[in-house]
Design a protein around this motif. Structure first.
Motif, short mmCIF file in Angstrom:
data_model
loop_
_atom_site.label_atom_id
_atom_site.label_comp_id
_atom_site.label_asym_id
_atom_site.label_seq_id
_atom_site.Cartn_x
_atom_site.Cartn_y
_atom_site.Cartn_z
N UNK A 235 -55.37 -51.08 -48.18
CA UNK A 235 -55.23 -49.66 -48.31
C UNK A 235 -54.58 -49.20 -49.32
N UNK A 236 -53.70 -50.28 -50.35
CA UNK A 236 -53.02 -50.09 -51.36
C UNK A 236 -53.48 -50.93 -52.39
N UNK A 237 -52.77 -50.84 -53.47
CA UNK A 237 -52.80 -51.84 -54.64
C UNK A 237 -52.89 -53.24 -54.25
N UNK A 238 -53.69 -53.93 -54.79
CA UNK A 238 -53.98 -55.28 -54.49
C UNK A 238 -53.12 -55.97 -55.75
N UNK A 239 -52.24 -56.68 -55.66
CA UNK A 239 -51.04 -57.15 -56.66
C UNK A 239 -51.82 -58.32 -57.25
N UNK A 240 -52.46 -59.34 -56.32
CA UNK A 240 -52.92 -60.63 -56.67
C UNK A 240 -53.83 -61.02 -55.77
N UNK A 241 -54.76 -61.81 -56.26
CA UNK A 241 -55.77 -62.61 -55.29
C UNK A 241 -55.94 -63.98 -55.91
N UNK A 242 -55.76 -64.98 -55.29
CA UNK A 242 -55.66 -66.54 -55.52
C UNK A 242 -56.67 -67.29 -54.47
N UNK A 243 -57.44 -68.30 -55.15
CA UNK A 243 -58.32 -69.15 -54.22
C UNK A 243 -57.54 -70.08 -53.77
N UNK A 244 -57.91 -70.78 -52.65
CA UNK A 244 -57.63 -72.01 -52.28
C UNK A 244 -57.99 -73.13 -53.11
N UNK A 245 -57.35 -74.28 -52.94
CA UNK A 245 -57.77 -75.58 -53.89
C UNK A 245 -59.44 -75.76 -53.63
N UNK A 246 -59.68 -75.69 -52.31
CA UNK A 246 -61.12 -75.94 -52.06
C UNK A 246 -62.25 -74.84 -52.30
N UNK A 247 -61.64 -73.77 -52.61
CA UNK A 247 -62.27 -72.49 -53.07
C UNK A 247 -63.02 -72.01 -51.56
N UNK A 248 -62.45 -72.17 -50.28
CA UNK A 248 -63.11 -71.61 -49.33
C UNK A 248 -62.53 -70.39 -48.93
N UNK A 249 -61.26 -70.11 -49.17
CA UNK A 249 -60.62 -68.88 -48.87
C UNK A 249 -59.87 -68.38 -50.23
N UNK A 250 -59.65 -67.10 -50.04
CA UNK A 250 -58.86 -66.10 -51.04
C UNK A 250 -57.92 -65.66 -50.28
N UNK A 251 -56.56 -65.58 -50.83
CA UNK A 251 -55.43 -64.84 -50.37
C UNK A 251 -55.15 -64.05 -51.22
N UNK A 252 -54.80 -62.66 -50.74
CA UNK A 252 -54.34 -61.62 -51.50
C UNK A 252 -52.87 -60.92 -51.05
N UNK A 253 -52.43 -60.27 -51.99
CA UNK A 253 -50.99 -59.76 -51.65
C UNK A 253 -51.09 -58.30 -52.23
N UNK A 254 -50.60 -57.55 -51.22
CA UNK A 254 -50.70 -55.98 -51.68
C UNK A 254 -49.67 -55.17 -51.43
N UNK A 255 -49.79 -53.98 -51.93
CA UNK A 255 -48.64 -52.86 -51.85
C UNK A 255 -48.59 -52.48 -50.29
N UNK A 256 -49.72 -52.54 -49.80
CA UNK A 256 -49.57 -52.14 -48.38
C UNK A 256 -48.82 -53.01 -47.26
N UNK A 257 -48.08 -53.95 -48.01
CA UNK A 257 -47.16 -54.84 -47.15
C UNK A 257 -47.89 -55.82 -46.53
N UNK A 258 -49.03 -56.18 -46.54
CA UNK A 258 -49.81 -57.27 -46.04
C UNK A 258 -50.36 -58.13 -47.14
N UNK A 259 -50.48 -59.67 -46.57
CA UNK A 259 -51.46 -60.47 -47.21
C UNK A 259 -52.52 -60.72 -46.35
N UNK A 260 -53.51 -60.73 -46.98
CA UNK A 260 -54.91 -61.10 -46.18
C UNK A 260 -55.65 -62.18 -46.78
N UNK A 261 -56.54 -62.71 -45.80
CA UNK A 261 -57.25 -64.17 -46.13
C UNK A 261 -58.70 -63.87 -45.90
N UNK A 262 -59.61 -64.08 -47.29
CA UNK A 262 -61.06 -63.83 -47.29
C UNK A 262 -62.08 -64.92 -47.29
N UNK A 263 -63.04 -64.89 -46.99
CA UNK A 263 -64.33 -65.57 -47.20
C UNK A 263 -64.76 -65.30 -48.69
#
Length: 419
Positions: A235-263
């Motif tokens: 819901x807010x500025x996504x400060x960074x998004x990084x892939x896992x070493x195997x590329x199966x997941x993305x992790x993101x950190x945001x100004x909305x105070x949450x981190x999320x995991x994505x396919x």
């Protein structure tokens, strides 16, 4: 060809005869006397008495001394033959300590990110002065400035071979630079509606993933520069998004105070990490080497927030494992130690802190900069005895981390930390 002179032969024979006589080897004494033709009358007071034994023990002592000297010489030769960078790589427990080996100056704005080349002693730095600078971290020498962005450059990353460099900026563009062609800007990608805050190559280097102040994460095809996928959920500025070493997941950190995991293939949200009291600045996946230290078996990301602490999470359960309090200001960067036993963090309290993962204890605090520390990176390189081009290159090259750390921030300087 005789090795002994006549006099030496005579002394040897008489010493042997004296030894045989003293030892009551009568038959051997008589046989040797007859075979050598030496006229000898045993005499306990003669110089030959005990001479053979003395010579023998002297030889043993000399042999031991020679072996000790040879061992010492081999050790010194090995030490002399190892270059400083290679010697550093052998110290498995090394962590940065003051003073820094090199202080790199030249940027005219806050330095937002640093990245190591995976093969050579090259460091790239991004800055709010709208430039990227290339350095030789081993010598501390400046090499060149890359100009193309028109506003602050927020992130920089090399592909796994070091052939391409990707950058992103507040000018809404992502640029790809060719390190093998005079660092020319070969491609420019667009698609975000606000400042692009982070960009990374996905494993395999076919795609790049970016995060933006427009609250989205986007995946682009490197070859065609086409936008492949837009991932929404913050819901807010996504400060960074990084892939896992195997590329199966993305992790993101945001100004909305949450981190999320994505396919990254579907854009589906696989998990949400809640618990921070402030906006998040950075997120990184724990390497396999760290699993044992944090007592888990699979992909554990580490999240840093705009708050005086870092948090360890289990991505499978979404549960926080450990909060690492200690910094006195916002945590900006995190990097795992090659051993997997330690975590390094950098913050606006101007320090780098070293944490023992198995206990969560802060083991060391380095007074690193005179202002906020915004970025931290550990050197990496490919491991191969083959040539790095053509058919001679090994397809299965492994990556290792070498003992060099770079930090930078608001004071507009880069520090290179070496053993």
């Amino acid at each position: 060809m005789a090795l002994l002179s006549d006099r030496q032969k005579e002394e040897l024979h008489k010493s042997m005869l004296e030894y045989l006589h003293t030892s009551n080897f009568t038959a051997a004494y008589n046989a040797l006397k007859e075979d050598t033709g030496v006229e000898y009358t045993p005499d306990p007071k003669a110089k030959y008495a005990g001479l053979l034994e003395k010579k023998w023990t002297s030889v043993i002592r000399l042999q031991k001394k020679i072996m000790d000297l040879e061992t010492r010489n081999a050790s010194l030769q090995e030490e002399l033959s190892i270059a400083p960078s290679k010697r550093a790589a052998m110290q498995a427990d090394w962590v940065p300590r003051a003073p820094a080996a090199h202080v790199l100056t030249g940027h005219r704005g806050h330095i937002t990110r640093v990245a190591f080349h995976p093969q050579y002693s090259i460091l790239a730095s991004a800055s709010e002065d709208a430039t990227v600078k290339i350095w030789d971290w081993e010598t501390g020498e400046f090499e060149r400035t890359l100009k193309g962005h028109h506003r602050a450059v927020h992130d920089v990353d090399f592909d796994h071979k070091g052939h391409l460099l990707v950058t992103c900026s507040s000018d809404l563009f992502i640029k790809i630079w060719d390190s093998e062609n005079e660092w020319k800007n070969t491609k420019t990608l667009s698609g975000h509606d606000h400042s692009v805050s982070s960009v990374r190559f996905m494993p395999g280097d076919q795609y790049i993933v970016s995060a933006s102040r427009d609250s989205t994460i986007r995946v682009f095809d490197v070859a065609s520069t086409h936008l492949v996928r837009t991932i929404s959920g913050h819901s807010e500025w996504v400060r960074c998004a990084v892939p896992s070493d195997d590329g199966r997941l993305l992790a993101s950190a945001s100004k909305d105070k949450t981190a999320k995991l994505w396919d990254p293939l579907t854009g589906e949200c696989k998990g949400e990490l809640r618990g921070h009291d402030n906006e998040l600045e950075t997120v990184c996946f724990a390497p396999v080497a760290a699993y044992a230290a944090i007592r888990e078996l699979a992909g554990l990301p580490n999240v840093g927030s705009k708050g005086p602490g870092a948090y360890l999470w289990d991505v499978q359960s979404g549960q926080m494992i450990k909060n690492l309090p200690g910094h006195d200001n916002w945590v900006r960067a995190l990097v795992f130690h090659p051993s997997g036993k330690l975590l390094l963090s950098a913050a606006d309290d101007k320090t780098i802190r070293v944490w023992e993962l198995s206990t969560g204890r802060c083991m060391k605090t380095v007074e690193a900069h005179s202002h906020f520390v915004a970025t931290l990176a550990w050197g990496r390189q490919r491991v191969s005895t083959a040539k790095s081009n053509g058919a001679d290159a090994k397809a299965g090259e492994a990556e290792k981390l070498v003992n060099v750390v770079a930090s930078a921030g608001v004071d507009q300087i880069i520090k290179i930390w070496l053993p």
